[in-house]
Motif scaffolding. Structure first.
Motif, PDB file in Angstrom:
ATOM      1  N   VAL A  36     -43.479  87.768  61.857  1.00 34.85           N
ATOM      2  CA  VAL A  36     -44.922  87.738  62.108  1.00 34.85           C
ATOM      3  C   VAL A  36     -45.113  87.291  63.553  1.00 34.85           C
ATOM      4  O   VAL A  36     -44.650  86.209  63.944  1.00 34.85           O
ATOM      5  N   LEU A  37     -45.790  88.118  64.348  1.00 34.72           N
ATOM      6  CA  LEU A  37     -45.942  87.824  65.772  1.00 34.72           C
ATOM      7  C   LEU A  37     -47.137  86.926  66.051  1.00 34.72           C
ATOM      8  O   LEU A  37     -48.144  86.969  65.349  1.00 34.72           O
ATOM      9  N   HIS A  38     -47.000  86.129  67.115  1.00 34.37           N
ATOM     10  CA  HIS A  38     -48.134  85.317  67.569  1.00 34.37           C
ATOM     11  C   HIS A  38     -48.753  85.991  68.786  1.00 34.37           C
ATOM     12  O   HIS A  38     -48.194  86.933  69.358  1.00 34.37           O
ATOM     13  N   GLU A  39     -49.936  85.518  69.175  1.00 39.51           N
ATOM     14  CA  GLU A  39     -50.741  86.207  70.174  1.00 39.51           C
ATOM     15  C   GLU A  39     -50.044  86.394  71.521  1.00 39.51           C
ATOM     16  O   GLU A  39     -50.372  87.324  72.251  1.00 39.51           O
ATOM     17  N   ALA A  40     -49.070  85.576  71.855  1.00 36.64           N
ATOM     18  CA  ALA A  40     -48.356  85.723  73.119  1.00 36.64           C
ATOM     19  C   ALA A  40     -47.209  86.738  73.025  1.00 36.64           C
ATOM     20  O   ALA A  40     -46.507  86.963  74.011  1.00 36.64           O
ATOM     21  N   GLN A  41     -47.019  87.358  71.865  1.00 33.94           N
ATOM     22  CA  GLN A  41     -45.929  88.326  71.689  1.00 33.94           C
ATOM     23  C   GLN A  41     -46.430  89.777  71.719  1.00 33.94           C
ATOM     24  O   GLN A  41     -45.783  90.675  71.193  1.00 33.94           O
ATOM     25  N   HIS A  42     -47.542  89.990  72.376  1.00 32.04           N
ATOM     26  CA  HIS A  42     -48.130  91.322  72.511  1.00 32.04           C
ATOM     27  C   HIS A  42     -47.121  92.314  73.095  1.00 32.04           C
ATOM     28  O   HIS A  42     -47.005  93.448  72.632  1.00 32.04           O
ATOM     29  N   ASP A  43     -46.347  91.894  74.118  1.00 31.31           N
ATOM     30  CA  ASP A  43     -45.360  92.787  74.737  1.00 31.31           C
ATOM     31  C   ASP A  43     -44.284  93.208  73.742  1.00 31.31           C
ATOM     32  O   ASP A  43     -43.819  94.349  73.772  1.00 31.31           O
ATOM     33  N   LEU A  44     -43.875  92.292  72.868  1.00 34.84           N
ATOM     34  CA  LEU A  44     -42.874  92.651  71.853  1.00 34.84           C
ATOM     35  C   LEU A  44     -43.437  93.663  70.864  1.00 34.84           C
ATOM     36  O   LEU A  44     -42.729  94.580  70.434  1.00 34.84           O
ATOM     37  N   ALA A  45     -44.694  93.505  70.505  1.00 34.38           N
ATOM     38  CA  ALA A  45     -45.320  94.469  69.596  1.00 34.38           C
ATOM     39  C   ALA A  45     -45.290  95.858  70.211  1.00 34.38           C
ATOM     40  O   ALA A  45     -44.936  96.844  69.550  1.00 34.38           O
ATOM     41  N   LEU A  46     -45.643  95.964  71.484  1.00 33.14           N
ATOM     42  CA  LEU A  46     -45.613  97.251  72.171  1.00 33.14           C
ATOM     43  C   LEU A  46     -44.185  97.781  72.308  1.00 33.14           C
ATOM     44  O   LEU A  46     -43.932  98.973  72.132  1.00 33.14           O
ATOM     45  N   HIS A  47     -43.246  96.900  72.616  1.00 37.24           N
ATOM     46  CA  HIS A  47     -41.843  97.295  72.760  1.00 37.24           C
ATOM     47  C   HIS A  47     -41.322  97.946  71.477  1.00 37.24           C
ATOM     48  O   HIS A  47     -40.754  99.038  71.514  1.00 37.24           O
TER      49      HIS A  47
END
Length: 156
Positions: free
Chosen positions: A71-82
């Motif tokens: 589960v991603l946190h708000e600072a992991q936006h780049d990982l979500a896109l990756h």
């Protein structure tokens, strides 16, 4: 009655969801996919469900294998896109070791649920993967990354 898939997708996009990356071992190499179709199913036994498009690499890698829901946190936006294959600049995922027989997990996630395979079901153009939660962890010092109407959002 015929349903227009684009209009249905737009309608479904009004439901805000958390953002996860589902990870697995793909022949000795960690693999992941950004997924917002994730839900808890049962506490006893502890089961969760992820839904992956039938033609995706992730669906081919997940069949009958352990997986981890990160589960991603708000600072992991780049990982979500990756992991969605849409990063403008490559992100470098950092991996944490997992117990033998469990899938790799992403370091720093808001929560992780390491699962053994439980069942797979036909979900039309998707495959529904149920996993039995074998270990989990969470933290309380960050807010989740949220997906709503086709974009990533923060709670605040």
């Amino acid at each position: 009655m015929s349903v227009d898939p684009r209009r249905l997708r737009t309608c479904l996009g009004h439901f805000a969801t958390g953002v996860t990356v589902v990870t697995c071992d793909a022949g000795g190499v960690p693999h992941g996919a950004t997924v917002n179709a994730f839900t808890a199913v049962s506490l006893d036994p502890a089961l969760v469900l992820v839904s992956l498009h039938r033609d995706s690499k992730a669906a081919r890698h997940l069949g009958g294998r352990p997986f981890t829901v990160n589960v991603l946190h708000e600072a992991q936006h780049d990982l979500a896109l990756h992991f969605a294959g849409r990063a403008p600049t490559p992100a470098t995922p950092h991996w944490e070791s997992s117990a033998p027989g469990l899938a790799p997990r992403l370091a720093g996630s808001l929560a992780t649920l390491a699962c053994s395979p439980w069942a797979e079901y036909d979900g039309g153009d998707h495959v529904l993967f149920l996993g039995r939660v074998e270990e989990f962890a969470h933290r309380a010092d960050a807010d989740p990354l949220v997906f709503h109407q086709g974009g990533f959002r923060a709670l605040a």
